[in-house]
Design a protein around this motif. Structure first.
Motif, PDB file in Angstrom:
ATOM      1  N   PRO A  57      -3.836  -7.865   2.173  1.00  0.00           N
ATOM      2  CA  PRO A  57      -4.170  -7.081   1.975  1.00  0.00           C
ATOM      3  C   PRO A  57      -3.259  -6.921   3.140  1.00  0.00           C
ATOM      4  CG  PRO A  57      -6.422  -7.824   1.697  1.00  0.00           C
ATOM      5  CD  PRO A  57      -4.956  -9.265   1.767  1.00  0.00           C
ATOM      6  N   SER A  58      -3.566  -6.746   4.835  1.00  0.00           N
ATOM      7  CA  SER A  58      -3.271  -6.110   6.110  1.00  0.00           C
ATOM      8  C   SER A  58      -1.610  -6.013   5.876  1.00  0.00           C
ATOM      9  CB  SER A  58      -3.720  -7.473   7.487  1.00  0.00           C
ATOM     10  OG  SER A  58      -3.560  -8.236   7.334  1.00  0.00           O
ATOM     11  N   HIS A  59      -1.313  -6.814   5.135  1.00  0.00           N
ATOM     12  CA  HIS A  59       0.725  -6.870   5.218  1.00  0.00           C
ATOM     13  C   HIS A  59       0.738  -6.056   4.090  1.00  0.00           C
ATOM     14  CE1 HIS A  59       1.173 -10.635   8.208  1.00  0.00           C
ATOM     15  NE2 HIS A  59       0.101 -10.893   7.528  1.00  0.00           N
ATOM     16  N   LEU A  60      -0.076  -5.784   2.809  1.00  0.00           N
ATOM     17  CA  LEU A  60       0.128  -4.733   1.695  1.00  0.00           C
ATOM     18  C   LEU A  60       0.224  -3.392   3.114  1.00  0.00           C
ATOM     19  CD1 LEU A  60       0.748  -3.706  -0.902  1.00  0.00           C
ATOM     20  CD2 LEU A  60      -1.989  -3.945  -0.691  1.00  0.00           C
ATOM     21  N   LEU A  61      -0.740  -3.279   4.037  1.00  0.00           N
ATOM     22  CA  LEU A  61      -1.465  -2.499   4.688  1.00  0.00           C
ATOM     23  C   LEU A  61       0.422  -1.594   5.637  1.00  0.00           C
ATOM     24  CD1 LEU A  61      -4.783  -1.868   5.430  1.00  0.00           C
ATOM     25  CD2 LEU A  61      -3.577  -1.596   3.053  1.00  0.00           C
ATOM     26  N   HIS A  62       0.873  -3.008   6.014  1.00  0.00           N
ATOM     27  CA  HIS A  62       1.997  -2.653   6.833  1.00  0.00           C
ATOM     28  C   HIS A  62       3.136  -1.941   6.419  1.00  0.00           C
ATOM     29  CE1 HIS A  62       1.408  -6.791   9.375  1.00  0.00           C
ATOM     30  NE2 HIS A  62       0.168  -5.696   9.780  1.00  0.00           N
ATOM     31  N   ILE A  65       1.819   2.130   6.246  1.00  0.00           N
ATOM     32  CA  ILE A  65       2.247   2.187   7.336  1.00  0.00           C
ATOM     33  C   ILE A  65       3.373   2.324   8.293  1.00  0.00           C
ATOM     34  CG2 ILE A  65       1.516   1.736  10.093  1.00  0.00           C
ATOM     35  CD1 ILE A  65      -1.058   0.218   8.379  1.00  0.00           C
ATOM     36  N   PHE A  66       4.365   1.829   7.664  1.00  0.00           N
ATOM     37  CA  PHE A  66       5.482   1.622   7.846  1.00  0.00           C
ATOM     38  C   PHE A  66       6.640   2.562   7.070  1.00  0.00           C
ATOM     39  CE2 PHE A  66       5.786  -3.812   8.944  1.00  0.00           C
ATOM     40  CZ  PHE A  66       4.442  -3.224   9.747  1.00  0.00           C
ATOM     41  N   ARG A  82      15.497   2.524   5.323  1.00  0.00           N
ATOM     42  CA  ARG A  82      14.186   2.290   6.172  1.00  0.00           C
ATOM     43  C   ARG A  82      13.022   0.955   5.557  1.00  0.00           C
ATOM     44  NH1 ARG A  82      11.488   7.853   4.558  1.00  0.00           N
ATOM     45  NH2 ARG A  82      13.286   8.308   3.073  1.00  0.00           N
ATOM     46  N   LEU A  83      13.900   0.496   4.691  1.00  0.00           N
ATOM     47  CA  LEU A  83      13.257  -0.686   4.224  1.00  0.00           C
ATOM     48  C   LEU A  83      13.797  -2.170   5.583  1.00  0.00           C
ATOM     49  CD1 LEU A  83      11.183  -2.362   2.263  1.00  0.00           C
ATOM     50  CD2 LEU A  83      13.416  -2.250   0.909  1.00  0.00           C
ATOM     51  N   GLY A 133       3.715  -2.552  -0.394  1.00  0.00           N
ATOM     52  CA  GLY A 133       2.880  -0.935   0.077  1.00  0.00           C
ATOM     53  C   GLY A 133       4.233  -0.480   0.556  1.00  0.00           C
ATOM     54  N   PHE A 134       4.848  -1.185   0.974  1.00  0.00           N
ATOM     55  CA  PHE A 134       6.387   0.226   1.140  1.00  0.00           C
ATOM     56  C   PHE A 134       7.064   0.850  -0.309  1.00  0.00           C
ATOM     57  CE2 PHE A 134      10.739   1.511   2.055  1.00  0.00           C
ATOM     58  CZ  PHE A 134      10.918   1.866   2.994  1.00  0.00           C
ATOM     59  N   TRP A 135       6.399   0.102  -0.926  1.00  0.00           N
ATOM     60  CA  TRP A 135       7.330   0.892  -2.522  1.00  0.00           C
ATOM     61  C   TRP A 135       6.851   1.469  -3.050  1.00  0.00           C
ATOM     62  CZ3 TRP A 135       5.428  -0.328  -7.760  1.00  0.00           C
ATOM     63  CH2 TRP A 135       6.195  -0.013  -8.678  1.00  0.00           C
ATOM     64  N   LEU A 136       4.214   1.216  -2.805  1.00  0.00           N
ATOM     65  CA  LEU A 136       3.300   2.093  -3.214  1.00  0.00           C
ATOM     66  C   LEU A 136       3.736   3.413  -2.492  1.00  0.00           C
ATOM     67  CD1 LEU A 136       1.203  -0.716  -3.624  1.00  0.00           C
ATOM     68  CD2 LEU A 136       2.341   0.511  -6.162  1.00  0.00           C
TER      69      LEU A 136
END
Length: 186
Positions: A57-62, A65-66, A82-83, A133-136
């Motif tokens: 989950p912390s990597h999903l949050l990255h 955040i990114f 940006r990705l 996470g970026f996509w979401l």
């Protein structure tokens, strides 16, 4: 999608492959010697060796955040590029996180005494979690993104007494009160 529009996504995929090869070259195991399972058990030596673990989950949050940071500072940049930037940061973290120095730091200042680094499988899945996470973040309203970030932080704090914020605090400026609280849960 034209070939030029695909370029950042191809570069992102190649960074994942390159990171996996670098990690293998650093001596990281491809997957857990105990066998491959869907979920690693926190507090064990195989905790970060499986497809997913409580730090996924912390990597999903990255990714959330990114996306937010890059939206603020590079809004005019195409989202694909940006990705690429986000993946460069994530890949660099996966490599740094799996150096002997950082593994020892985790073992020194956190309760992660059985942490021996991530398997390459786990690192690749962490990078893919960041992409998710970026996509979401691109698709969800801001309030939903914020709710997911807060929700996952609270969930991991409640279940494993850790999370992205606590991880950062304990790596950079460890607090004995946090370490004691984390140890009381295990």
């Amino acid at each position: 999608m034209t070939a030029s529009n695909r370029t950042p996504y191809v570069i992102t995929a190649l960074m994942v492959v390159a990171t996996a090869l670098i990690l293998l070259g650093m001596g990281r195991v491809p997957w857990c010697a105990c066998g491959v399972d869907l979920w690693g058990t926190v507090g064990t030596s195989e905790g970060s060796q499986q497809f997913f673990d409580w730090y996924t989950p912390s990597h999903l949050l990255h990714g959330f955040i990114f996306y937010a940071i890059l939206w603020l500072v590079a809004r005019r940049m195409d989202v694909g590029w940006r990705l690429v930037v986000a993946m460069a940061v994530e890949a660099a973290w996966e490599i740094l996180e799996n150096t002997d120095a950082v593994i020892e730091r985790y073992r020194e200042v956190t309760i992660s005494l059985d942490y021996f680094g991530d398997s390459v499988l786990n690192s690749v899945m962490d990078m893919l979690a960041m992409v998710l996470g970026f996509w979401l973040s691109m698709r969800l309203p801001v309030w939903a993104s914020v709710a997911i970030v807060i929700g996952f932080e609270l969930l991991t704090m409640a279940i494993i007494r850790d999370g992205l914020a606590l991880n950062i605090i304990m790596l950079l400026a460890p607090l004995e009160a946090i370490r004691d609280w984390q140890a009381a849960g295990g």
